[in-house]
Design a protein around this motif. Structure first.
Motif, mmCIF file in Angstrom:
data_model
loop_
_atom_site.group_PDB
_atom_site.id
_atom_site.type_symbol
_atom_site.label_atom_id
_atom_site.label_comp_id
_atom_site.label_asym_id
_atom_site.label_seq_id
_atom_site.Cartn_x
_atom_site.Cartn_y
_atom_site.Cartn_z
ATOM 1 N N ALA A 1 71.902 59.299 19.894
ATOM 2 C CA ALA A 1 73.152 58.544 20.037
ATOM 3 C C ALA A 1 73.918 59.031 21.249
ATOM 4 C CB ALA A 1 74.019 58.667 18.786
ATOM 5 N N VAL A 2 74.747 58.135 21.758
ATOM 6 C CA VAL A 2 75.647 58.439 22.865
ATOM 7 C C VAL A 2 77.072 58.385 22.343
ATOM 8 C CG1 VAL A 2 76.445 57.705 25.143
ATOM 9 C CG2 VAL A 2 74.030 57.446 24.527
ATOM 10 N N ASP A 3 77.811 59.466 22.530
ATOM 11 C CA ASP A 3 79.211 59.513 22.117
ATOM 12 C C ASP A 3 80.097 59.088 23.277
ATOM 13 O OD1 ASP A 3 78.789 60.444 19.482
ATOM 14 O OD2 ASP A 3 78.486 62.481 20.238
ATOM 15 N N THR A 4 81.072 58.238 22.998
ATOM 16 C CA THR A 4 81.975 57.738 24.024
ATOM 17 C C THR A 4 83.396 57.749 23.507
ATOM 18 O OG1 THR A 4 82.078 55.392 23.410
ATOM 19 C CG2 THR A 4 80.115 56.116 24.611
ATOM 20 N N ASP A 5 84.336 57.450 24.385
ATOM 21 C CA ASP A 5 85.724 57.347 23.941
ATOM 22 C C ASP A 5 85.970 56.075 23.134
ATOM 23 O OD1 ASP A 5 85.548 55.503 25.979
ATOM 24 O OD2 ASP A 5 87.089 56.413 27.240
ATOM 25 N N GLN A 6 84.940 55.244 22.981
ATOM 26 C CA GLN A 6 85.036 54.057 22.139
ATOM 27 C C GLN A 6 84.175 54.194 20.872
ATOM 28 O OE1 GLN A 6 87.144 51.581 23.054
ATOM 29 N NE2 GLN A 6 87.649 52.864 24.824
ATOM 30 N N GLY A 7 83.643 55.385 20.632
ATOM 31 C CA GLY A 7 82.844 55.598 19.435
ATOM 32 C C GLY A 7 81.425 56.006 19.760
ATOM 33 N N ARG A 8 80.600 56.069 18.731
ATOM 34 C CA ARG A 8 79.207 56.495 18.857
ATOM 35 C C ARG A 8 78.278 55.285 18.858
ATOM 36 N NH1 ARG A 8 76.528 61.431 15.542
ATOM 37 N NH2 ARG A 8 77.628 62.498 17.247
ATOM 38 N N PHE A 9 77.239 55.353 19.731
ATOM 39 C CA PHE A 9 76.275 54.265 19.841
ATOM 40 C C PHE A 9 74.869 54.845 19.767
ATOM 41 C CE2 PHE A 9 80.180 53.051 21.862
ATOM 42 C CZ PHE A 9 80.392 51.752 21.423
ATOM 43 N N GLY A 10 74.101 54.409 18.768
ATOM 44 C CA GLY A 10 72.757 54.918 18.577
ATOM 45 C C GLY A 10 71.762 54.289 19.532
ATOM 46 N N CYS A 11 70.642 54.993 19.747
ATOM 47 C CA CYS A 11 69.624 54.483 20.658
ATOM 48 C C CYS A 11 68.259 55.056 20.302
ATOM 49 C CB CYS A 11 69.966 54.821 22.106
ATOM 50 S SG CYS A 11 70.027 56.595 22.478
ATOM 51 N N ASP A 12 67.221 54.346 20.716
ATOM 52 C CA ASP A 12 65.863 54.860 20.673
ATOM 53 C C ASP A 12 65.491 55.548 21.976
ATOM 54 O OD1 ASP A 12 65.222 54.028 18.126
ATOM 55 O OD2 ASP A 12 64.518 52.066 18.774
ATOM 56 N N HIS A 13 66.105 55.124 23.084
ATOM 57 C CA HIS A 13 65.816 55.702 24.387
ATOM 58 C C HIS A 13 67.100 55.690 25.214
ATOM 59 C CE1 HIS A 13 62.524 56.754 27.327
ATOM 60 N NE2 HIS A 13 63.576 56.648 28.135
ATOM 61 N N LEU A 14 67.291 56.755 25.976
ATOM 62 C CA LEU A 14 68.453 56.867 26.857
ATOM 63 C C LEU A 14 67.994 56.863 28.305
ATOM 64 C CD1 LEU A 14 71.486 57.477 27.446
ATOM 65 C CD2 LEU A 14 70.885 59.917 27.315
ATOM 66 N N VAL A 15 68.598 55.989 29.102
ATOM 67 C CA VAL A 15 68.415 55.997 30.552
ATOM 68 C C VAL A 15 69.708 56.489 31.171
ATOM 69 C CG1 VAL A 15 68.022 54.619 32.629
ATOM 70 C CG2 VAL A 15 66.732 54.120 30.536
ATOM 71 N N LEU A 16 69.624 57.605 31.889
ATOM 72 C CA LEU A 16 70.805 58.177 32.529
ATOM 73 C C LEU A 16 70.764 57.832 34.007
ATOM 74 C CD1 LEU A 16 73.290 59.903 32.011
ATOM 75 C CD2 LEU A 16 71.892 61.937 32.402
ATOM 76 N N ALA A 17 71.625 56.890 34.407
ATOM 77 C CA ALA A 17 71.679 56.416 35.795
ATOM 78 C C ALA A 17 73.143 56.318 36.206
ATOM 79 C CB ALA A 17 70.980 55.065 35.924
ATOM 80 N N ALA A 18 73.836 57.426 36.102
ATOM 81 C CA ALA A 18 75.287 57.439 36.227
ATOM 82 C C ALA A 18 75.784 57.873 37.594
ATOM 83 C CB ALA A 18 75.881 58.350 35.144
ATOM 84 N N GLY A 19 74.939 57.771 38.620
ATOM 85 C CA GLY A 19 75.396 58.085 39.967
ATOM 86 C C GLY A 19 75.950 59.487 40.074
ATOM 87 N N PRO A 20 77.152 59.651 40.635
ATOM 88 C CA PRO A 20 77.731 60.982 40.800
ATOM 89 C C PRO A 20 77.939 61.729 39.491
ATOM 90 C CG PRO A 20 78.869 59.388 42.169
ATOM 91 C CD PRO A 20 77.973 58.599 41.271
ATOM 92 N N GLN A 21 77.989 61.003 38.367
ATOM 93 C CA GLN A 21 78.166 61.636 37.064
ATOM 94 C C GLN A 21 76.857 62.158 36.474
ATOM 95 O OE1 GLN A 21 81.303 61.753 35.561
ATOM 96 N NE2 GLN A 21 82.154 60.808 37.384
ATOM 97 N N SER A 22 75.733 61.813 37.079
ATOM 98 C CA SER A 22 74.435 62.103 36.475
ATOM 99 C C SER A 22 74.196 63.594 36.270
ATOM 100 C CB SER A 22 73.310 61.513 37.331
ATOM 101 O OG SER A 22 73.375 60.104 37.332
ATOM 102 N N GLY A 23 74.560 64.407 37.251
ATOM 103 C CA GLY A 23 74.338 65.840 37.120
ATOM 104 C C GLY A 23 75.089 66.433 35.951
ATOM 105 N N ARG A 24 76.360 66.082 35.821
ATOM 106 C CA ARG A 24 77.170 66.625 34.733
ATOM 107 C C ARG A 24 76.667 66.161 33.376
ATOM 108 N NH1 ARG A 24 81.190 64.620 31.722
ATOM 109 N NH2 ARG A 24 81.360 62.734 33.015
ATOM 110 N N LEU A 25 76.348 64.869 33.259
ATOM 111 C CA LEU A 25 75.898 64.342 31.974
ATOM 112 C C LEU A 25 74.522 64.887 31.600
ATOM 113 C CD1 LEU A 25 77.113 60.631 32.252
ATOM 114 C CD2 LEU A 25 78.144 62.502 30.941
ATOM 115 N N ALA A 26 73.628 64.992 32.574
ATOM 116 C CA ALA A 26 72.320 65.575 32.285
ATOM 117 C C ALA A 26 72.468 67.023 31.832
ATOM 118 C CB ALA A 26 71.421 65.490 33.512
ATOM 119 N N GLY A 27 73.441 67.727 32.405
ATOM 120 C CA GLY A 27 73.672 69.107 32.012
ATOM 121 C C GLY A 27 74.027 69.253 30.541
ATOM 122 N N LEU A 28 74.658 68.235 29.955
ATOM 123 C CA LEU A 28 74.973 68.280 28.528
ATOM 124 C C LEU A 28 73.708 68.286 27.680
ATOM 125 C CD1 LEU A 28 77.945 65.711 28.384
ATOM 126 C CD2 LEU A 28 78.049 68.209 28.526
#
Length: 392
Positions: free
Chosen positions: A188-215
């Motif tokens: 699941a992905v947690d956001t400021d709008q709630g939690r969203f479940g997934c089978d697969h995550l694609v992380l393509a967040a541009g300048p945010q990618s390093g920080r989010l991948a670090g999590l």
């Protein structure tokens, strides 16, 4: 990966695939996934295309990438495939103002020809015939019978609308705050709008990618820069809108405006900048000076606006498209400043990594994260990629 295979924590919302990042790479990947019948949602912290995806020169040629051949095959087809205009225009002229520039640009000529693409050497007179705004300072040039350019804003819109037409969803103004994981999987992905479940995550967040991948314990070495573009008032249309050189990238729009940018970068210390307008910097004057040198007969044109967006840069300037070790259902993609032009091909490659586990049309081994395994801890400082090192 049909929607009824969705596995997510009880009470969560989501999709079979969640794409984090509403730039051109994330939107293209999501559109290709939707074309493959996958239930997909894009989560974007702001507005789609707000960073570099909507603020670039619109170039559609990256001869140094393993995705180059597929990029060139797809761009002429994109308006039809998407069902919306990208304003793609083929071919390009690169102008050299001196012998040193000609030698530098000739490296690209050798590489592209090696891959079977045609480039013609043209003399100063031929350059001025194709580019009426060029001046007597032209040394020589090259005519590229491939590549071209498109409108970044139109293209981002086209991807988003085409995705939605296939049933995909786009959630804007939704910031990712974390991830839920179980047994080597992102569930699941947690956001400021709630939690969203997934089978697969694609992380393509541009300048945010390093920080989010670090999590997730994934190290993507990135340095963030603020890139600026200038736009002039409309001028008479040239026979060919794709013209660059003098360290610039850009184009003449279908309305006649000149839209140009290109180094030096303004390095920033964070991938987050405050919202609202981003005022011009000394980079604007540097770009304007080089545009006037490249196209002297446009020197009188007024600058009517400038854009600024953040771009991520890997240590070697090449993209990362990979399935990181240790995760069964994670794909990461960061395009290091060349995401727009590669987007038709990169999106298809990401889709295949998600659905098939491998890319069928290109060797992506040179884009793996493992190439940075022995990277110096202070690599950014060694390259001068720091805020204090900004050139003006």
């Amino acid at each position: 990966m049909p929607a009824n295979d969705l596995t997510q924590p009880e009470g969560a919302r989501g999709a079979s695939v969640i794409v984090v990042g509403g730039g051109v790479t994330g939107l293209s990947a999501a559109w290709w996934l939707a074309r493959a019948g996958v239930d997909v949602v894009v989560i974007e912290k702001g507005i789609v295309g707000w960073e570099a995806s909507g603020r670039n020169g619109g170039g559609c040629s990256h001869h140094h990438s393993p995705l180059f051949a597929e990029e060139q095959r797809l761009w002429p087809l994109m308006d039809e495939l998407l069902g919306h205009p990208t304003e793609f225009q083929p071919n390009r002229v690169r102008i050299a103002l001196n012998e040193k520039q000609l030698a530098l640009y000739s490296r690209a000529v050798v590489n592209a020809r090696h891959q079977g693409f045609r480039i013609d050497e043209i003399d100063a007179r031929q350059v001025r015939e194709l580019v009426p705004l060029a001046g007597d300072n032209v040394f020589a040039g090259h005519y590229y019978h491939f590549g071209g350019h498109a409108n970044p804003h139109r293209t981002v819109q086209a991807y988003a609308w085409a995705l939605q037409a296939l049933g995909g969803r786009v959630m804007q103004h939704t910031a990712v705050t974390g991830f839920a994981t179980e047994g080597g999987r992102v569930v699941a992905v947690d956001t400021d709008q709630g939690r969203f479940g997934c089978d697969h995550l694609v992380l393509a967040a541009g300048p945010q990618s390093g920080r989010l991948a670090g999590l997730l314990g994934v190290d993507i070495p990135l340095k963030v820069a603020r890139a600026e573009m200038i736009v002039t008032e409309a001028l008479p249309l040239m026979p060919l809108g794709g013209v660059d050189g003098n360290g610039l990238y850009g184009r003449q729009t279908l309305r006649g405006n000149l839209a140009y940018g290109g180094g030096p970068h303004e390095w920033v210390e964070t991938e987050e900048l405050p919202g609202g307008p981003r005022p011009a910097t000394p980079l604007m004057l540097n770009i304007a000076k080089r545009v006037a040198e490249l196209l002297p007969l446009a020197g009188h044109a007024r600058i009517i606006r400038s854009w600024a967006g953040l771009i991520e840069n890997t240590p070697d300037g090449r993209p990362v498209i990979d399935r990181p070790e240790g995760w069964d259902n994670l794909t990461v993609a960061t395009l290091s400043g060349v995401g727009f032009g590669l987007s038709p091909a990169s999106g298809r490659a990401i889709q295949q990594l998600v659905t098939d586990g491998a890319c069928s049309f290109a060797d992506l081994s040179s884009l793996r994260l493992g190439r940075f395994a022995r990277l110096e801890p202070d690599w950014a400082a060694l390259q001068g990629w720091q805020a204090a090192a900004m050139a003006s």
